[in-house]
Enzyme design. Structure first.
Site, PDB file in Angstrom:
ATOM      1  N   ASP A  74       0.834  -1.281  -0.086  1.00 47.31           N
ATOM      2  CA  ASP A  74      -0.009   0.064  -0.067  1.00 47.31           C
ATOM      3  C   ASP A  74       0.850   1.179   0.085  1.00 47.31           C
ATOM      4  OD1 ASP A  74      -2.553   1.524  -0.034  1.00 47.31           O
ATOM      5  OD2 ASP A  74      -2.899   1.405   2.052  1.00 47.31           O
ATOM      6  N   GLY A  75       0.416   2.338  -0.557  1.00 45.94           N
ATOM      7  CA  GLY A  75       1.019   3.635  -0.502  1.00 45.94           C
ATOM      8  C   GLY A  75       0.074   4.742  -0.009  1.00 45.94           C
ATOM      9  N   ASP A  87      -4.094  -2.458  -3.250  1.00 50.08           N
ATOM     10  CA  ASP A  87      -5.437  -1.753  -3.379  1.00 50.08           C
ATOM     11  C   ASP A  87      -5.339  -0.677  -4.473  1.00 50.08           C
ATOM     12  OD1 ASP A  87      -4.354   0.224  -2.044  1.00 50.08           O
ATOM     13  OD2 ASP A  87      -5.186   0.276  -0.414  1.00 50.08           O
TER      14      ASP A  87
END
Length: 162
Positions: A26-27, A86
């Site tokens: 994730d970021g 995501d």
């Protein structure tokens, strides 16, 4: 190159000789652009490794890509890798073959504009080359424990850089 990033044909097992690694990524970004962070959780053979890092001036998309890059860089041997993200941007670049089209078009989009984050896409391709990588999308900020952990790691990285 493209076959490296797509699901194996139905019923075909992954190559038995390669270790199977699962990477969640994730970021995050505080402002976009702004300070950003990435997080990755790697699972292999009962071992869990957490990674995180960031950049004081970046974008969310760059951090999403960096999470995958750093997860792949942590691998010590060619592996079958299942990346869960995501980020539709990251997942679709592979599953919908956007990267193939961008490369074929000289790193230009279908509208002729230069591809954004080209430096990171090139690095990601190089990091993925030794592996058999399959990308899967997970819903962000939902009930996926591993994705939520990656989000926590990315936000921790932002705080560490503030």
């Amino acid at each position: 190159m493209t076959d490296l990033f797509n699901e194996a044909p139905a019923g075909e097992p992954p190559p038995a000789q390669l270790p199977r690694v699962v990477i969640y990524t994730d970021g995050a970004c505080s402002g976009n652009p702004g300070p950003g962070g990435w997080g990755a959780v790697l699972r292999w053979n009962g071992v869990v490794k957490e990674l995180h890092g960031g950049d004081p001036a970046t974008t969310n998309n760059r951090m999403e890509i960096m999470a995958v890059i750093e997860g792949l860089k942590a691998l010590r041997a060619p592996s079958t890798v299942h990346v869960h993200s995501d980020s539709s941007y990251v997942v679709n670049a592979f599953r919908k073959r956007w990267l193939d089209n961008w490369q074929r078009n000289g790193w230009r989009t279908s509208s002729g504009k230069p591809v954004e984050n080209q430096d990171l896409w090139r690095e990601l391709l190089a990091c993925a080359a030794p592996h058999r990588v399959v990308f899967g999308w997970v819903e962000g900020h939902a009930n996926d424990k591993m994705n939520n952990r990656c989000d926590e790691l990315a936000r921790l990285a932002i705080k560490e850089r503030a």
